[in-house]
Structures are given as C-alpha cells and as structure tokens.
Scaffold this motif. Structure first.
Motif, PDB file in Angstrom:
ATOM      1  N   PHE A   1       0.807  -1.215   0.000  1.00  0.00           N
ATOM      2  CA  PHE A   1       0.000   0.000   0.000  1.00  0.00           C
ATOM      3  C   PHE A   1       0.845   1.273   0.000  1.00  0.00           C
ATOM      4  O   PHE A   1       0.446   2.281  -0.567  1.00  0.00           O
ATOM      5  CB  PHE A   1      -0.968   0.003   1.187  1.00  0.00           C
TER       6      PHE A   1
ATOM      7  N   GLY B   1       3.309   0.801  -3.410  1.00  0.00           N
ATOM      8  CA  GLY B   1       2.467   0.640  -4.590  1.00  0.00           C
ATOM      9  C   GLY B   1       3.085  -0.246  -5.654  1.00  0.00           C
ATOM     10  O   GLY B   1       2.605  -0.279  -6.783  1.00  0.00           O
TER      11      GLY B   1
ATOM     12  N   ASP C   1      -2.768  -5.704  -9.865  1.00  0.00           N
ATOM     13  CA  ASP C   1      -3.412  -4.418  -9.616  1.00  0.00           C
ATOM     14  C   ASP C   1      -4.373  -4.630  -8.440  1.00  0.00           C
ATOM     15  O   ASP C   1      -5.462  -5.192  -8.598  1.00  0.00           O
ATOM     16  CB  ASP C   1      -4.151  -3.961 -10.867  1.00  0.00           C
ATOM     17  N   ILE C   2      -3.966  -4.181  -7.256  1.00  0.00           N
ATOM     18  CA  ILE C   2      -4.712  -4.466  -6.025  1.00  0.00           C
ATOM     19  C   ILE C   2      -6.138  -3.898  -6.057  1.00  0.00           C
ATOM     20  O   ILE C   2      -7.088  -4.610  -5.709  1.00  0.00           O
ATOM     21  CB  ILE C   2      -3.936  -3.951  -4.789  1.00  0.00           C
ATOM     22  N   PRO C   3      -6.352  -2.631  -6.476  1.00  0.00           N
ATOM     23  CA  PRO C   3      -7.745  -2.137  -6.525  1.00  0.00           C
ATOM     24  C   PRO C   3      -8.635  -2.984  -7.431  1.00  0.00           C
ATOM     25  O   PRO C   3      -9.805  -3.214  -7.126  1.00  0.00           O
ATOM     26  CB  PRO C   3      -7.590  -0.712  -7.059  1.00  0.00           C
ATOM     27  N   GLN C   4      -8.078  -3.474  -8.541  1.00  0.00           N
ATOM     28  CA  GLN C   4      -8.866  -4.322  -9.442  1.00  0.00           C
ATOM     29  C   GLN C   4      -9.200  -5.661  -8.775  1.00  0.00           C
ATOM     30  O   GLN C   4     -10.310  -6.172  -8.915  1.00  0.00           O
ATOM     31  CB  GLN C   4      -8.107  -4.553 -10.750  1.00  0.00           C
TER      32      GLN C   4
ATOM     33  N   PHE D   1      -9.552  -6.201  -5.516  1.00  0.00           N
ATOM     34  CA  PHE D   1     -10.609  -5.953  -4.531  1.00  0.00           C
ATOM     35  C   PHE D   1     -11.955  -5.746  -5.209  1.00  0.00           C
ATOM     36  O   PHE D   1     -12.979  -6.246  -4.753  1.00  0.00           O
ATOM     37  CB  PHE D   1     -10.267  -4.746  -3.656  1.00  0.00           C
ATOM     38  N   SER D   2     -11.957  -4.996  -6.303  1.00  0.00           N
ATOM     39  CA  SER D   2     -13.204  -4.729  -7.023  1.00  0.00           C
ATOM     40  C   SER D   2     -13.843  -6.023  -7.520  1.00  0.00           C
ATOM     41  O   SER D   2     -15.046  -6.251  -7.340  1.00  0.00           O
ATOM     42  CB  SER D   2     -12.924  -3.782  -8.192  1.00  0.00           C
TER      43      SER D   2
ATOM     44  N   TRP E   1     -15.156  -8.080  -4.523  1.00  0.00           N
ATOM     45  CA  TRP E   1     -16.406  -7.545  -3.972  1.00  0.00           C
ATOM     46  C   TRP E   1     -17.592  -7.785  -4.902  1.00  0.00           C
ATOM     47  O   TRP E   1     -18.733  -7.790  -4.460  1.00  0.00           O
ATOM     48  CB  TRP E   1     -16.278  -6.065  -3.658  1.00  0.00           C
TER      49      TRP E   1
ATOM     50  N   ASP F   1       2.586  -7.583  -2.821  1.00  0.00           N
ATOM     51  CA  ASP F   1       1.697  -8.744  -2.741  1.00  0.00           C
ATOM     52  C   ASP F   1       2.467 -10.063  -2.782  1.00  0.00           C
ATOM     53  O   ASP F   1       2.037 -11.048  -2.187  1.00  0.00           O
ATOM     54  CB  ASP F   1       0.618  -8.697  -3.825  1.00  0.00           C
TER      55      ASP F   1
END
Length: 154
Positions: free
Chosen positions: A51, A54, A59-62, A64-65, A68, A98
């Motif tokens: 975090f 970076g 791609d961490i946000p992808q 998580f998206s 979810w 990661d």
C-alpha cells in the motif's frame, strides 16, 4: 431429626497435581505458534509495502473490485494477470508487496510441516506408534501440497 451435613471439598490444584500436556502437543504448538507469528509479521510488512510503495505484481484495486463483485478466484486471476498462477508464483515476486504478503501467508501455513514431523518424532519417543505414523502421513500430505504437486483447477 437427622441433621444434614454438607461437606464441601476444596480441590487445590498445585503444580504437582496439574496434568502436564504431552510432549508432542508442546512441540507441535511451539512450532505452529512461532511459525505463524513470523508468517504474520512478514505478511504485515508485505501488506504495508504493497500500500505504501504501490509496487505490486497484481493491480490491487482491481483485485478488490472483482472480489467484492463476487467473482471466484479463477476469474479474478484471469482478469488481473490473464491466467491462473500455479505453484509458488510469489517466490519470483518477493520484491513486490503482494508477493511478500503471499510469502508470509505461505510461511505461516506451511509451518505445519516441521510441526507434524517433530511431533511425530515426539510421539515415536513416547511409543505412540499409530499416532506417530499418522503425523508422518499428514506431514507428507502437507509436503505434497507445499510442492504444488496437486494443481488448482483452471
């Protein structure tokens, strides 16, 4: 009229009367405790690195998206890197956040391997042959899992 007498018996537990845990349980517990603790520390450092710096393999946000949205693991990996990785992908990605996180998780999980074998030795010393054999068999199954000889379905 008979008198009823109530006698209470107080049990005092001293170090002499307290049962001692079996040697195999102590050996297993200590190895799992320290292995899991060290793995958690490595995973925490990897997460912070992921975090803050970076620099990640995925791609961490992808990730998580997609998680979810309720996608399964195969779909998430296919969307993020184009394939479902097999084996210990993180060993070549330890410089990423990661990758280091996954290494910490794997280290904590696979602490069970030495724990199984050393507790098996302790059981063998106590002449618990059946449980010792079961511990060694479980340790071998864990090694098969660790080596990735059983692939994930793609």
């Amino acid at each position: 009229m008979a008198q009823e007498m109530v006698i209470t018996k107080e049990i005092i537990i001293t170090e002499e009367t307290k049962p001692k845990p079996p040697l195999a349980a102590i050996v297993y517990g200590e190895i799992i405790y320290w292995g899991t603790l060290l793995g958690a520390i490595i995973a925490t450092i990897g997460t912070a690195f992921a975090f803050i710096a970076g620099k990640n393999y995925r791609d961490i946000p992808q990730v998580f998206s997609l998680a979810w949205q309720g996608n399964n693991i195969a779909t998430i990996w296919n969307e993020v890197i184009g394939k479902l990785p097999q084996g210990h992908w993180y060993l070549t990605k330890l410089s990423s956040g990661d990758g280091l996180t996954m290494f910490g998780i794997a280290f904590g999980v696979f602490a069970v391997i030495p724990a199984m074998f050393f507790s098996g030795l302790a059981l063998l010393k106590q002449k618990e042959y059946l449980f010792s054999a079961l511990a060694f068999i479980a340790g071998l199954i864990c090694i098969v899992a660790f080596l990735g000889l059983i692939a994930l379905p793609s």
